[in-house]
Motif scaffolding. Structure first.
Motif, short mmCIF file in Angstrom:
data_model
loop_
_atom_site.label_atom_id
_atom_site.label_comp_id
_atom_site.label_asym_id
_atom_site.label_seq_id
_atom_site.Cartn_x
_atom_site.Cartn_y
_atom_site.Cartn_z
N LEU A 1 0.74 -1.03 0.01
CA LEU A 1 0.05 0.03 0.04
C LEU A 1 0.70 1.05 0.00
O LEU A 1 0.30 2.25 -0.43
CB LEU A 1 -0.97 0.04 1.17
CG LEU A 1 -2.34 -0.88 1.24
CD1 LEU A 1 -2.85 -0.85 2.49
CD2 LEU A 1 -3.07 -0.26 -0.17
N ARG A 2 2.05 1.22 0.43
CA ARG A 2 2.96 2.36 0.39
C ARG A 2 3.79 2.49 -0.74
O ARG A 2 4.76 3.45 -0.61
CB ARG A 2 3.67 2.43 1.62
CG ARG A 2 2.95 2.53 3.17
CD ARG A 2 3.63 2.43 4.39
NE ARG A 2 4.43 1.50 4.71
CZ ARG A 2 4.56 0.49 5.37
NH1 ARG A 2 3.38 0.54 5.88
NH2 ARG A 2 5.57 -0.34 5.52
N THR A 3 3.63 1.72 -1.71
CA THR A 3 4.50 1.77 -3.09
C THR A 3 3.95 2.99 -3.80
O THR A 3 2.97 3.26 -3.89
CB THR A 3 4.40 0.57 -3.86
OG1 THR A 3 3.25 0.42 -4.33
CG2 THR A 3 4.78 -0.70 -3.01
N PRO A 4 4.78 3.40 -4.64
CA PRO A 4 4.74 4.55 -5.61
C PRO A 4 3.62 4.15 -6.72
O PRO A 4 2.50 4.80 -7.19
CB PRO A 4 5.81 4.76 -6.56
CG PRO A 4 6.94 4.28 -5.56
CD PRO A 4 6.35 3.01 -4.81
N GLU A 5 3.43 2.79 -7.00
CA GLU A 5 2.43 2.20 -7.85
C GLU A 5 1.12 2.48 -7.20
O GLU A 5 -0.02 2.68 -7.99
CB GLU A 5 2.65 0.88 -8.24
CG GLU A 5 3.92 0.60 -8.70
CD GLU A 5 5.19 0.44 -8.17
OE1 GLU A 5 6.24 0.01 -8.86
OE2 GLU A 5 5.16 0.57 -6.73
N VAL A 6 0.91 1.93 -6.18
CA VAL A 6 -0.44 2.30 -5.40
C VAL A 6 -0.56 3.73 -5.39
O VAL A 6 -1.85 3.98 -5.23
CB VAL A 6 -0.50 1.33 -4.05
CG1 VAL A 6 -1.88 1.69 -3.14
CG2 VAL A 6 -0.52 -0.19 -4.35
N ASP A 7 0.24 4.70 -4.78
CA ASP A 7 0.11 6.06 -4.88
C ASP A 7 -0.61 6.47 -5.86
O ASP A 7 -1.62 7.36 -6.00
CB ASP A 7 1.24 6.78 -4.43
CG ASP A 7 1.60 6.48 -2.56
OD1 ASP A 7 0.75 6.31 -2.01
OD2 ASP A 7 2.59 6.77 -2.46
N HIS A 8 0.08 5.94 -7.01
CA HIS A 8 -0.22 6.69 -8.44
C HIS A 8 -1.73 5.80 -8.68
O HIS A 8 -2.56 6.81 -9.22
CB HIS A 8 0.62 6.09 -9.47
CG HIS A 8 0.61 6.73 -10.86
ND1 HIS A 8 0.43 7.96 -11.14
CD2 HIS A 8 0.01 6.09 -11.89
CE1 HIS A 8 -0.04 8.22 -12.54
NE2 HIS A 8 -0.19 6.88 -13.02
N TYR A 9 -2.11 4.94 -8.49
CA TYR A 9 -3.49 4.42 -8.80
C TYR A 9 -4.43 5.20 -7.91
O TYR A 9 -5.22 5.52 -8.46
CB TYR A 9 -3.46 2.81 -8.45
CG TYR A 9 -4.73 2.28 -8.20
CD1 TYR A 9 -5.51 1.89 -9.33
CD2 TYR A 9 -5.31 2.46 -6.99
CE1 TYR A 9 -6.63 1.32 -9.31
CE2 TYR A 9 -6.91 1.78 -6.96
CZ TYR A 9 -7.40 1.34 -8.10
OH TYR A 9 -8.54 0.62 -7.84
N LYS A 10 -4.04 5.39 -6.59
CA LYS A 10 -4.94 6.31 -5.83
C LYS A 10 -5.37 7.75 -6.49
O LYS A 10 -6.37 8.04 -6.49
CB LYS A 10 -4.64 6.28 -4.33
CG LYS A 10 -4.68 5.09 -3.57
CD LYS A 10 -4.11 5.18 -2.29
CE LYS A 10 -4.14 4.03 -1.67
NZ LYS A 10 -3.47 4.29 -0.10
N GLN A 11 -4.27 8.13 -6.96
CA GLN A 11 -4.40 9.54 -7.55
C GLN A 11 -5.17 9.59 -8.82
O GLN A 11 -6.04 10.37 -8.98
CB GLN A 11 -2.95 10.00 -7.94
CG GLN A 11 -2.19 10.53 -6.57
CD GLN A 11 -0.83 10.69 -7.20
OE1 GLN A 11 -0.25 10.65 -8.13
NE2 GLN A 11 0.07 11.19 -5.90
N CYS A 12 -4.93 8.63 -9.63
CA CYS A 12 -5.74 8.31 -10.78
C CYS A 12 -7.26 8.20 -10.64
O CYS A 12 -8.06 8.93 -11.23
CB CYS A 12 -5.19 7.24 -11.79
SG CYS A 12 -3.47 7.61 -12.54
N GLU A 13 -7.33 7.14 -9.43
CA GLU A 13 -8.96 7.16 -8.97
C GLU A 13 -9.64 8.29 -8.63
O GLU A 13 -10.55 8.65 -9.21
CB GLU A 13 -8.90 5.96 -8.06
CG GLU A 13 -10.20 5.56 -7.72
CD GLU A 13 -10.19 4.56 -6.73
OE1 GLU A 13 -11.11 3.66 -6.76
OE2 GLU A 13 -9.40 4.47 -5.74
N GLN A 14 -8.69 9.16 -8.01
CA GLN A 14 -9.23 10.44 -7.44
C GLN A 14 -9.62 11.27 -8.61
O GLN A 14 -10.71 12.04 -8.58
CB GLN A 14 -8.34 10.95 -6.37
CG GLN A 14 -8.90 12.14 -5.61
CD GLN A 14 -10.24 11.70 -4.84
OE1 GLN A 14 -10.28 10.70 -4.36
NE2 GLN A 14 -10.88 12.66 -4.50
#
Length: 118
Positions: A21-34
């Motif tokens: 959950l703390r990876t850049p890949e998941v952060d980017h996914y959350k940003q795209c979803e938002q």
């Protein structure tokens, strides 16, 4: 080698999940979803698509037939419309990147088991 019980394995799996959950890949996914969900017209269309999908799943659970064809056609049409938005394209790419990360982790776990069990 120390033997672990299932509870210890589940605890380690939970920790691994927290790390992912703390990876850049998941952060980017959350940003795209938002970005997709806060887009003025796109958010409403995504909600409508999810409602159609739930309706389709409920109907398909109890029956098959031509009466589902209209809903399926409407869903495909809305999906094609959604796919024209850059936010949706970025979201789908980010989701694929997270899926690839999860697959790589799973493959590594499997390879380690095979290697160490021989």
């Amino acid at each position: 080698m120390t033997t672990l019980d299932r509870n210890e394995i589940w605890a380690q799996a939970f920790e691994l999940g927290e790390m992912i959950l703390r990876t850049p890949e998941v952060d980017h996914y959350k940003q795209c979803e938002q970005a997709m969900l806060t887009h003025p017209e796109l958010g409403a269309k995504v909600s409508k698509f999810k409602e159609m999908q739930e309706q389709y799943d409920r109907l398909a659970e109890y029956s098959q037939g031509a009466h589902l064809d209209g809903l399926r056609k409407d869903m495909k049409q809305l999906q094609a419309e959604l796919d024209t938005y850059p936010e949706v394209q970025a979201y789908k790419q980010a989701m694929q990147t997270v899926d690839d990360l999860l697959k790589a982790v799973t493959d590594k776990i499997a390879a380690t088991i095979v290697e160490k069990s021989s």
